[in-house]
Design an enzyme around this catalytic site. Sequence first.
Site, PDB file in Angstrom:
ATOM      1  N   ASP A  82       0.865  -1.159   0.000  1.00 16.43           N
ATOM      2  CA  ASP A  82       0.000   0.000   0.000  1.00 16.43           C
ATOM      3  C   ASP A  82       0.911   1.220   0.000  1.00 16.43           C
ATOM      4  O   ASP A  82       2.094   1.121   0.298  1.00 16.43           O
ATOM      5  CB  ASP A  82      -0.838  -0.063   1.276  1.00 16.43           C
ATOM      6  CG  ASP A  82      -1.713   1.148   1.417  1.00 16.43           C
ATOM      7  OD1 ASP A  82      -2.275   1.575   0.395  1.00 16.43           O
ATOM      8  OD2 ASP A  82      -1.823   1.659   2.534  1.00 16.43           O
TER       9      ASP A  82
ATOM     10  N   THR B  58      -0.144   4.873   1.123  1.00 15.29           N
ATOM     11  CA  THR B  58      -0.349   5.808   2.208  1.00 15.29           C
ATOM     12  C   THR B  58      -0.218   5.097   3.551  1.00 15.29           C
ATOM     13  O   THR B  58      -0.886   4.102   3.786  1.00 15.29           O
ATOM     14  CB  THR B  58      -1.746   6.442   2.096  1.00 15.29           C
ATOM     15  OG1 THR B  58      -1.940   6.773   0.741  1.00 15.29           O
ATOM     16  CG2 THR B  58      -1.859   7.636   2.979  1.00 15.29           C
TER      17      THR B  58
ATOM     18  N   LYS C  48      -7.600  27.568  -5.094  1.00 16.47           N
ATOM     19  CA  LYS C  48      -6.382  26.767  -5.157  1.00 16.47           C
ATOM     20  C   LYS C  48      -6.718  25.448  -5.850  1.00 16.47           C
ATOM     21  O   LYS C  48      -7.835  24.931  -5.716  1.00 16.47           O
ATOM     22  CB  LYS C  48      -5.809  26.516  -3.766  1.00 16.47           C
ATOM     23  CG  LYS C  48      -6.695  25.708  -2.852  1.00 16.47           C
ATOM     24  CD  LYS C  48      -6.006  25.459  -1.518  1.00 16.47           C
ATOM     25  CE  LYS C  48      -6.920  24.627  -0.627  1.00 16.47           C
ATOM     26  NZ  LYS C  48      -6.499  24.552   0.748  1.00 16.47           N
TER      27      LYS C  48
ATOM     28  N   THR D  68      -2.431   1.351  -4.772  1.00 17.94           N
ATOM     29  CA  THR D  68      -2.908   2.458  -3.963  1.00 17.94           C
ATOM     30  C   THR D  68      -4.210   3.011  -4.499  1.00 17.94           C
ATOM     31  O   THR D  68      -4.504   2.901  -5.683  1.00 17.94           O
ATOM     32  CB  THR D  68      -1.843   3.567  -3.896  1.00 17.94           C
ATOM     33  OG1 THR D  68      -2.410   4.686  -3.247  1.00 17.94           O
ATOM     34  CG2 THR D  68      -1.380   3.958  -5.278  1.00 17.94           C
TER      35      THR D  68
ATOM     36  N   ASP E 226      -4.692   6.070  -4.385  1.00 16.54           N
ATOM     37  CA  ASP E 226      -4.334   7.435  -4.721  1.00 16.54           C
ATOM     38  C   ASP E 226      -4.418   7.705  -6.210  1.00 16.54           C
ATOM     39  O   ASP E 226      -4.556   6.796  -7.013  1.00 16.54           O
ATOM     40  CB  ASP E 226      -2.885   7.673  -4.285  1.00 16.54           C
ATOM     41  CG  ASP E 226      -2.852   8.571  -3.084  1.00 16.54           C
ATOM     42  OD1 ASP E 226      -3.856   9.244  -2.853  1.00 16.54           O
ATOM     43  OD2 ASP E 226      -1.821   8.586  -2.395  1.00 16.54           O
TER      44      ASP E 226
ATOM     45  N   ASP F 265      -1.593  -0.698   5.829  1.00 10.04           N
ATOM     46  CA  ASP F 265      -1.915  -0.223   7.167  1.00 10.04           C
ATOM     47  C   ASP F 265      -3.393   0.035   7.377  1.00 10.04           C
ATOM     48  O   ASP F 265      -3.841   0.155   8.502  1.00 10.04           O
ATOM     49  CB  ASP F 265      -1.150   1.074   7.465  1.00 10.04           C
ATOM     50  CG  ASP F 265      -1.710   2.230   6.675  1.00 10.04           C
ATOM     51  OD1 ASP F 265      -2.016   2.024   5.490  1.00 10.04           O
ATOM     52  OD2 ASP F 265      -1.850   3.317   7.241  1.00 10.04           O
TER      53      ASP F 265
ATOM     54  N   ASN G 176      -8.534  -0.527   3.954  1.00 12.01           N
ATOM     55  CA  ASN G 176      -8.658  -0.849   2.538  1.00 12.01           C
ATOM     56  C   ASN G 176      -7.617  -1.877   2.090  1.00 12.01           C
ATOM     57  O   ASN G 176      -7.650  -2.337   0.968  1.00 12.01           O
ATOM     58  CB  ASN G 176      -8.566   0.418   1.677  1.00 12.01           C
ATOM     59  CG  ASN G 176      -7.319   1.200   1.993  1.00 12.01           C
ATOM     60  OD1 ASN G 176      -6.604   0.863   2.947  1.00 12.01           O
ATOM     61  ND2 ASN G 176      -7.027   2.205   1.219  1.00 12.01           N
ATOM     62  N   ASP G 177      -6.714  -2.218   2.969  1.00  9.22           N
ATOM     63  CA  ASP G 177      -5.716  -3.227   2.618  1.00  9.22           C
ATOM     64  C   ASP G 177      -6.079  -4.609   3.136  1.00  9.22           C
ATOM     65  O   ASP G 177      -5.385  -5.575   2.874  1.00  9.22           O
ATOM     66  CB  ASP G 177      -4.342  -2.834   3.185  1.00  9.22           C
ATOM     67  CG  ASP G 177      -3.949  -1.445   2.762  1.00  9.22           C
ATOM     68  OD1 ASP G 177      -4.135  -1.137   1.587  1.00  9.22           O
ATOM     69  OD2 ASP G 177      -3.489  -0.678   3.607  1.00  9.22           O
TER      70      ASP G 177
END
Lengths: 361, 1251
Positions: B454, B456, B619, B732, B734, B893, B896-897
């Site tokens: 993973d 994150t 932003k 991931t 991400d 960690d 989701n893992d």
Amino acid sequence: MAMNYNAKDEVDGGPPGAPGGAAKNRRPDNTAFKQQRLPAWQPILTAGTVLPTFFIIGLIFIPIGIGIFVTSNNIREIEIDYTGTEPSSPCNKCLFPNATPCFCTINFTLEQSFEGNVFMYYGLSNFYQNHRRYVKSRDDSQLNGDASALLNPSKECEPYRRNEDKPIAPCGAIANSMFNDTLELFLISNESQSTPIPLQRKGIAWWTDKNVKFRNPPGGKDLEERFKGTTKPVNWVKPVYMLDSDPNNSGFINEDFIVWMRTAALPTFRKLYRLIERRNDLHPTLPAGQYYLNITYNYPVHSFDGRKRMILSTISWMGGKNPFLGIAYITIGSISFLLGVVLLVINHKYRNSSNTADITI
Amino acid sequence: MSTGRDSETTFEEDSQPNDEVVPYSDDETEDELEDQGPAVEPEQNRVNRETEEKRETFKKDCTWQVKANDRSFHEQPQFMNTKFFCIKESKYSSNAIKTYKYNAFTFLPMNLFEQFKRAANFYFLVLLILQAIPQITTLAWYTTLVPLLMVLGITAIKDLVDDVARHKMDKEINNRTCEVIKDGRFKTAKWKEVQVGDVIRLKKNDFIPADILLLSSSEPNSLCYVETAELDGETNLKFRMALESTHEHLQREHSLAAFDGFIECEEPNNRLDKFTGTLFWRNMSFPLDADKILLRGCVIRNTDFCHGLVIFAGADTKIMRNSGKTRFKRTKIDYLMNYMVYTIFVVLILLSAGLAIGHAYWEAQVGNYSWYLYDGEDATPSYRGFLNFWGYIIVLNTMVPISLYVSVEVIRLGQSYFINWDLQMYYPEKDTPAKARTTTLNEQLGQIHYIFSDKTGTLTQNIMTFKKCCINGQIYGDPRDVSLHSHSKIEQVDFSWNTYADGKLAFYDHYLIEQIQTGKESEVRQFFFLLAICHTVMVERIDGQLNYQAASPDEGALVSAARNFGFAFLARTQNTITISEMGTKRTYHVLAILDFNSDRKRMSIIVRTPEGNIRLYCKGADTVIYERLHPMNPTKQETQDALDIFANETLRTLCLCYKEIEEKEFAEWNKKFVAASVAPTNRDEALDKVYEEIEKDLILLGATAIEDKLQDGVPETISKLAKADIKIWVLTGDKKETAENIGFACELLTEETTICYGEDISSLLHTRMENQRNRGGVYAKLIPPVHEPFFTPGENRALIITGSWLNEILLEKKTKRSKILKLKFPRTEEERRMRSQSKRRLEIKKEQQQKNFVDLACECSAVICCRVTPKQKAMVVDLVKRYKKAVTLAIGDGANDVNMIKTAHIGVGISGQEGMQAVMSSDYSFAQFRYLQRLLLVHGRWSYIRMCKFLRYFFYKNFAFTLVHFWYSFFNGYSAQTAYEDWFITLYNVLYSSLPVLLMGLLDQDVSDKLSLRFPGLYVVGQRDLLFNYKRFFVSLLHGVLTSMVLFFIPLGAYLQTVGQDGEAPSDYQSFAVTIASALIITVNFQIGLDTSYWTFVNAFSIFGSIALYFGIMFDFHSAGIHVLFPSAFQFTGTASNALRQPYIWLTIILTVAVCLLPVVAIRFLSMTIWPSESDKIQKHRKRLKAEEQWKRRPSMFRRGASSRRSAYAFSHQRGYADLISSGRSIRRKRSPLDAIIADGTAEYRRTVES
């Protein structure tokens, strides 16, 4: 970071994470065992250790082998087969079942005199004393003098457990098949006269067997009374308490019986039968010359192609005649020495490459 | 988790996979998706059924009834389920949880039952029964019983200890307390006493004891914040909100006690984010959803107290439903070992059969004529042979080592302890040692091929720090005057002038501070002002300190940075934001928040300054911002350059910009905005369109650069593992850019790497499929597979693929397929066949495609999968497992893992973080990614080597021991007579030969841990199964066979015609047995000495101890005393003393041992000299290597060349809190009455529409 990590540094530096120390610290102990750092010796098979080992073993084994071989060769031994299967044999007549009791005599000559104590064995071959059914067919409690086992032998003894509603003592197939030939030895001093060789029947069994393992049942003075209520094994002629006239060698503690009960490892075996003790004077125990062997031939072996032998042998520090061990030692010693030489050559050939060889990973 | 709201997106046909979205929601389980396509069904039936189902849906689903404050309701008979015959049990579990397996009464029977379920134990039970049959028993009863009892005993003790720990844990949890209404008042009660229907009160930081419906709380609108870390690993706070009517009426104790609501809801299930039900109260019904439910395992935060109604208790709670069902993992060696045991078993049967035939023949030839063997039974030779078959099964049973399994367990347990004890995997900062949670997988750690990681929290710390910025084209952040301060330590910027600084930011550019303080450049101040105002962060004051609560760590980092630089965000109400600008407080009126989502990739805020001007601050990602800039932006190019620089340093960037808005323009826009925010359909799209209108002609201020901090030692670890030939895949949720960035940061990707994306490999795979089809069509399987590489070898390639592409490539488009199937139903037989045929063809194609994909991916040196769902993570792991037959390890960690961790052969959880889900389902856990190298390269390798050595030796020693019986058979008429004393057979495996090999299995090391880490190449032996495979196994067996021959035939030669030194014939069976046994014990113990490469005093002690123990016990068992006590059990009286008195026998023993061992020494020496393994070489040069221990670690080199790598942008993966902010719910005011909030215009509109 992990690479340069040294557990010791951290310990000397004190625990960084827990300044208070009050909180429960789950830090593992820094002991040699837990960190798998126990001091250890890591032997490697290097030329420096392996080659000398082979040479030393070779150098030790060869003399031992020669010693054993020479000792074994110095032992006098004579073996006389009296099975009687050959028609020419004097005992041939005894092969027929109707001829009991059967006596036969075999003449033989000792080329050299036997000195020191001489041991007389009987040897059987093709006799499977190590057969499982046979080996277990005994009751050690009964043989140990246990009164209840005497009258109620173990089931292992079947079918030699009871006869005519009486318990058999000693029960079982081993006892039932006890060797019952009688061997007598005579020296022919001249044409007509012969002197019997005195044969000792005691001192042929292990001390532990005679005194611990085998004991007569408790009870009255008379042996017969002690064995009261039992019957003799089917094949026996006499009951167990009449095996010998000497009460210290009769009953279960009869040494011939004890020797027989110690079953052999292999189907060809010899068992100690009698002792011929060394006489005090300078004469050899059995001088060279003519002898004859008187056999009361009772024991049938013909049915299963067995052989019966009588063996006379002297002994040395390492027992009787047996060339095997000496030859084996010499062989192994020589091989070891040779192997050492071969390894030395191979090592010499590869040493250069292995020294310069760098670790490729 | 990043699923969030994007999950509803489904695939459009023929559309390109979208790289941004996570493919489909995990809520849909595999089965559900399958169910959507009913196989064969006549049209009419289907229509009927469907209408019926619709009607019944509600009824069927909501069968769980809860009545508040009424315990007797739940004890009614209709809620009772019959369990056994007549024992009834309520369907409502009590809140007491029970994880233990046994109690005092059930322990013995249940544990024994479980143990005999294992094949090996059962086998020995069968043997025991066989031994009880008098006709075939060949060994005394105790020869099997004693070892079996020991094995069972050790296992039972282990189970008992485990269960006692579970008992303790249960007790601890069940005795936690909370407040429950009893007799109209809140009373403290233990958790186990809580029942369904109870109303309970929880305080701040309490754990929630059951799944409860939130009724009210101390907060406005009965909001309640919970931390769900235990459930899903997410550490940000979530809010739950009670129904309005319960909020209004259920604040007081007496009203709560009188509450008599009735709830109908779905049966307990394991879906954490779904709940449907209805509350009936006061003749009204209120729909309930997951937003009103507090789940067991969560923690109440930021809420003084709250009240709730227990709906599911104990085993029915969602967390309990989610746990359990852990897949039982076994190692490769386990499987191999089992096959070997089967092999041995076959050998055993063959040998026994052969010997039985021999016995039948012998009986016919010899036995029948041997009068002395008469046993009173007229059995035919063949029947005797048949009995002897079983007899030999018993005699030779020790070939299948009884203590093998228990010894393996013991070794693994010990190795697990060594992992737990390892100081170098202990993380002092969080006080977290490594933990082997599964004790049965250790040697598998030495065989890993693929690591799935993973990102994150595993590779990165999930801590964002503000590193650099570019304001008005000028880059700040690098320490200035490097030449001056090159040897002195670079000073950190002093923030003490700022009262709001939190002191956590490390910044080295003093010039920026100067700029802010002097205020020369207005843009600098404006820059930080923007950061302070444009966000959705919540603020809380704890002990006078500001505490920010951000939806994403990126945003938190930016707002904190602004705070440190003098622009502190102080407070927020629904429509104002208060900011301290260099010490002066100013309050801005918020006119609109244009929230972030993954399509917009930006967020804006429109505020009215105290002076009355309207301004938009924005932003967002550079790509979207640059499209919307005013053409007249002077610093465009400079900022672009700065962004490139940041990106090369693997920093996450954002562009900041603003614009002034005319009053009139805003008023016009605001109308559209309000209209869009109440739009009945497609509101999100409408809003996005409106946002687009105002976010244009922006003026660029600059860019920020945030560092996504890697965990310590990640690049080093990855390069180490790569050298050990372990492939690392990053999976991931991400974004692609972020993932790619991290790939570079941790040196998984380098400048030389050619990166392939989804579209590249899709076409590659397509061509490959075409080729394969042309070659063999559907029957391609029949043709032997030719391995042809996809890429030219030698090139360094990496694969970056998104979840959507994965689905596309792997033909996992479920929604689409089921739609087609649904369209028409096959009417005729013909059609049906066609349908099933095409389905099969599709299956084959899918399999081929997946195989191709795995082949392709495995050719790449690195693979990064981004935007993947937890289920896809597991799928990828499974693909590699299935098609590569390789050993996989997954490390992660978060919740989701979990899927992936459970799927992989070995799951590793990063502990010490808040979330425990990953750790709970993992096999190993530790605090830092870098410990992975020690776990694999040191512990894994050692464990593998130890286990292999152990197994090889174990099979050897049992063969050497048992086969002597076989050779002896030829000399005893195949009568199954044993070659040893029964007691020796009994104790051989448990006492005489077990300890040294156990200790070797625990302690052996071929090279030290330091050298193992220094030469990762040593790891390869495990991956290639070099130390234990069928070849090695047969070599061990052969070794055993040869040893047994030597052990038998040398004493045989010696015994053929020997007599003892007293003239007695020692050629009796008992002396023979003692001779062989002594030679055997010395041989096997010396052999293990040869095998041991790490001799500690324990090893030496155990080896010589075992030999001494053998002689000690033997002399005891052969002593007079024990014979007098048990004459028939100990029959070897006097044998030891009589036999071992003979020099002849000792000479025989020495010769036997020498012949057994010398060839081994010679062969080992030869192989070491001629074909030394790497480990041999390192051992040989150990001293030299130790001397150069002070080698320097290669400084990690970031190759930052000039490249065109474009950056990632930093933003949360979720929507922010904007909705919440504008709804006014979460803002802490002084308990303002509800009306005050409702009075607000825009926000109120949106709220009503939403709720």
